[in-house]
Design a protein around this motif. Structure first.
Motif, mmCIF file in Angstrom:
data_model
loop_
_atom_site.group_PDB
_atom_site.id
_atom_site.type_symbol
_atom_site.label_atom_id
_atom_site.label_comp_id
_atom_site.label_asym_id
_atom_site.label_seq_id
_atom_site.Cartn_x
_atom_site.Cartn_y
_atom_site.Cartn_z
ATOM 1 N N VAL A 83 0.868 -1.178 0.000
ATOM 2 C CA VAL A 83 0.000 0.000 0.000
ATOM 3 C C VAL A 83 0.901 1.223 0.000
ATOM 4 O O VAL A 83 1.775 1.352 0.856
ATOM 5 N N VAL A 84 0.707 2.115 -0.980
ATOM 6 C CA VAL A 84 1.532 3.323 -1.057
ATOM 7 C C VAL A 84 0.665 4.535 -0.757
ATOM 8 O O VAL A 84 -0.452 4.663 -1.253
ATOM 9 N N MET A 85 1.188 5.413 0.102
ATOM 10 C CA MET A 85 0.462 6.624 0.505
ATOM 11 C C MET A 85 0.965 7.804 -0.309
ATOM 12 O O MET A 85 2.157 8.095 -0.331
ATOM 13 N N ALA A 94 5.492 12.770 2.322
ATOM 14 C CA ALA A 94 4.805 11.529 2.702
ATOM 15 C C ALA A 94 5.494 10.880 3.891
ATOM 16 O O ALA A 94 4.836 10.352 4.796
ATOM 17 N N ILE A 95 6.830 10.890 3.893
ATOM 18 C CA ILE A 95 7.565 10.319 5.028
ATOM 19 C C ILE A 95 7.270 11.117 6.292
ATOM 20 O O ILE A 95 7.139 10.574 7.383
ATOM 21 N N ILE A 117 6.519 7.641 -0.081
ATOM 22 C CA ILE A 117 7.512 8.194 -1.007
ATOM 23 C C ILE A 117 7.482 9.714 -0.925
ATOM 24 O O ILE A 117 6.427 10.332 -1.102
ATOM 25 N N ASP A 118 8.634 10.318 -0.657
ATOM 26 C CA ASP A 118 8.732 11.774 -0.737
ATOM 27 C C ASP A 118 8.776 12.158 -2.212
ATOM 28 O O ASP A 118 9.779 11.931 -2.906
ATOM 29 N N TRP A 190 0.536 -2.524 -6.853
ATOM 30 C CA TRP A 190 0.340 -2.059 -5.490
ATOM 31 C C TRP A 190 -0.975 -1.312 -5.385
ATOM 32 O O TRP A 190 -1.666 -1.079 -6.373
ATOM 33 N N ASN A 191 -1.333 -0.952 -4.154
ATOM 34 C CA ASN A 191 -2.577 -0.265 -3.869
ATOM 35 C C ASN A 191 -2.280 1.193 -3.549
ATOM 36 O O ASN A 191 -1.352 1.492 -2.786
ATOM 37 N N LEU A 192 -3.049 2.107 -4.116
ATOM 38 C CA LEU A 192 -2.822 3.536 -3.932
ATOM 39 C C LEU A 192 -3.816 4.119 -2.937
ATOM 40 O O LEU A 192 -5.014 3.837 -3.011
ATOM 41 N N ILE A 193 -3.312 4.925 -2.013
ATOM 42 C CA ILE A 193 -4.166 5.721 -1.131
ATOM 43 C C ILE A 193 -3.686 7.159 -1.223
ATOM 44 O O ILE A 193 -2.550 7.475 -0.861
ATOM 45 N N GLY A 194 -4.534 8.036 -1.740
ATOM 46 C CA GLY A 194 -4.164 9.436 -1.898
ATOM 47 C C GLY A 194 -5.142 10.342 -1.193
ATOM 48 O O GLY A 194 -6.357 10.118 -1.227
ATOM 49 N N GLY A 195 -4.615 11.384 -0.539
ATOM 50 C CA GLY A 195 -5.457 12.366 0.126
ATOM 51 C C GLY A 195 -5.210 13.752 -0.437
ATOM 52 O O GLY A 195 -4.057 14.134 -0.662
ATOM 53 N N SER A 196 -6.275 14.508 -0.701
ATOM 54 C CA SER A 196 -6.176 15.892 -1.180
ATOM 55 C C SER A 196 -5.412 15.924 -2.508
ATOM 56 O O SER A 196 -5.798 15.246 -3.454
ATOM 57 N N TYR A 197 -4.301 16.671 -2.595
ATOM 58 C CA TYR A 197 -3.526 16.654 -3.843
ATOM 59 C C TYR A 197 -3.079 15.236 -4.190
ATOM 60 O O TYR A 197 -2.923 14.888 -5.375
ATOM 61 N N GLY A 198 -2.888 14.389 -3.185
ATOM 62 C CA GLY A 198 -2.511 13.003 -3.448
ATOM 63 C C GLY A 198 -3.527 12.266 -4.294
ATOM 64 O O GLY A 198 -3.200 11.265 -4.931
ATOM 65 N N THR A 199 -4.775 12.758 -4.336
ATOM 66 C CA THR A 199 -5.773 12.140 -5.215
ATOM 67 C C THR A 199 -5.464 12.454 -6.676
ATOM 68 O O THR A 199 -5.649 11.615 -7.552
#
Length: 492
Positions: A83-85, A94-95, A117-118, A190-199
């Motif tokens: 799972v990647v954030m 991210a770190i 991942i930064d 892998w599985n993606l989890i993104g929040g805000s701009y991460g989406t």
């Protein structure tokens, strides 16, 4: 007998080849990382980095080092898909936020590695940071011209860095870095989890590398075609108006703050004016000229979190009576959090390349109170900021090839449900959009939502991944208006 031996020998050769391939993938993952520790996470972790060309078209040109953190799965028989954030901002490390989000991903971490991942331009990955302004005197923070001069100075300093060509910090290029990390870890998908701009980043990764995505969660959807500097003023205005309306409909709030809208308008009409408040970070007393623009930007922070939004009526009433300490404290409540602080050079590199060229084309009318304060800021900053070439396909969202779970907070002042609704339509049948009516910016951290995420990602098949039931979160009530404690003298 000879034929029999040949047949068994062939089977053994195939098994040996498979074993070699599996061991090779494991060796690549182990070789890519080394043991490390970070503050806020007690157990031993794995850290790594990959070298990437600053300009993808010049493999032999300047390089940047993309750093990542792996939180190993707790169980030995772990699943092969991590799972990647993907962090928010743009500009968040991210770190840096890993310790904050571990609790909500703990169950997923039982059998899956978690990867942080930064993104290039943030954290340890070729950071594009401007000076920390959280402790600046409020007189300097409120001085618009001085703030723009500091941005200009930061831009010129960043351009002098070995990796200071600011044209190569777009979301598109960054997601190519992410796929290089995936390859280094030996993960097929892998599985993606993104929040805000991460989406936005998750949607772009999914567009470029659909075959590498197993499941996607996007929380607080900021689509690639969102013109953030324009939509931001509209959505903040809507959230503020919703708070006024909610107060009018709540008997206790309406009784205590019967003229809330009028008091807000009274405060705005009084600006600019000299105010005396305590600095929200240093707590030092300060007197400065408060402008309308400064107040409107300060009001945005509390609207992100419903518990803080509930304090706005009391803060506005206090300001209308001449005391701006409460409002100033709420407005600066996020300034001291280092983990969520943005690398502003990366922030402007992304927004100036992807959003600014489309200003005036998004159909957003100036908001009643907010006007165009955000659009005007980015127009000025982006006028001289180097811009990446953004491919036309970046703004398109193709149908999803794997399940996508979209999450929205009904009270979100920056990425409300209206943005996720149209993206859900574009993604097609393999999607579900969950709206939590009384949630603010970010839904994953609420109560039972970690269980919803776990069920979605852990489902064995795509057919059983969706739909997910999230009534537990949908029933969360709006926090009642904050009631200040009134001290009374006790007679002896």
């Amino acid at each position: 007998m000879k034929i029999c031996r040949t047949r068994h020998g062939g089977r053994l050769a195939i098994l040996a080849a498979l074993l070699t391939a599996l061991l090779g993938a494991q060796h690549r993952a182990e070789a890519a990382t080394k043991a490390c520790r970070i503050d806020g996470i007690p157990n031993e972790l794995q850290c790594g980095s990959v070298q990437r060309p600053l300009d993808p078209a010049r493999a032999d040109g300047p390089q940047v080092e993309i750093h990542y953190l792996v939180v190993p799965a707790m169980a030995r028989n772990k699943q092969p898909d991590p799972v990647v954030m993907l962090a928010g901002g743009p500009g968040q490390s991210a770190i840096g936020i890993a310790p904050m989000v571990m609790a909500r991903l703990a169950r997923l971490n039982n059998r899956r590695d978690l990867v942080f991942i930064d993104q290039r331009g943030t954290g340890k990955s070729a950071p594009l940071e401007c000076a920390d302004e959280s402790r600046l005197p409020l007189s300097q923070v409120a001085d618009e011209a001085a703030s723009l001069r500091r941005v200009d100075a930061c831009r010129e300093q960043l351009k002098k860095l070995p990796y200071g060509d600011l044209r190569f910090f777009s979301t598109t290029i960054a997601m190519q870095d992410f796929d290089a990390v995936r390859a280094a870890l030996g993960a097929e998908r892998w599985n993606l989890i993104g929040g805000s701009y991460g989406t936005r980043a998750a949607l772009e990764y999914q567009r470029q590398f659909p075959q590498r995505v197993r499941r996607t969660v996007i929380d607080g959807v900021a689509p690639p075609d969102l013109v953030l500097p324009e939509s931001l003023s509209t959505d903040v205005q809507a959230a503020l108006d919703a708070e006024f309306k909610a107060c009018e409909g709540e008997p206790a709030c309406a009784k205590r703050y019967p003229q809330l809208r009028q008091q807000w308008e009274q405060v705005l009409a009084s600006l600019p004016r000299s105010v005396s408040v305590r600095h929200p970070v240093t707590n030092e007393p300060a007197t400065f000229t408060l402008t309308r623009t400064t107040l409107l930007r300060a009001i945005r922070g509390p609207l992100y979190v419903p518990a803080m939004t509930s304090m706005l009526p009391a803060a506005i009433q206090s300001a209308a009576r001449g005391n701006f300490d409460f409002l100033g404290g709420l407005g600066g409540s996020m300034a001291s959090n280092k983990a969520t602080r943005l690398a502003m050079g990366m922030h402007f590199s992304v927004i100036c390349a992807e959003d600014a060229p489309r200003l005036g084309k998004g159909g957003e009318a100036p908001a009643r109170d907010m006007g165009r304060i955000d659009a005007e800021l980015y127009e000025r900053v982006c006028r001289d900021w180097p811009r990446a070439d953004v491919p036309a396909a970046f703004y398109q969202v193709p149908p999803a090839q794997s399940p996508v779970l979209l999450l929205s907070g009904g009270a979100d002042p920056v990425t409300p449900p209206r943005h996720a609704e149209r993206i859900a339509k574009a993604l097609g049948a393999k999607t579900q959009h969950i709206v939590v009516p009384q949630a603010g910016h970010g839904v994953m951290g609420l109560g039972c939502m970690n269980e919803v995420l776990y069920r979605f990602i852990d489902a064995r098949t795509d057919d059983t991944a969706l739909p997910q039931e999230a009534g537990c979160a949908a029933r969360i009530p709006r926090p009642p208006a904050f009631q200040p404690i009134v001290r009374t003298e006790v007679q002896p």
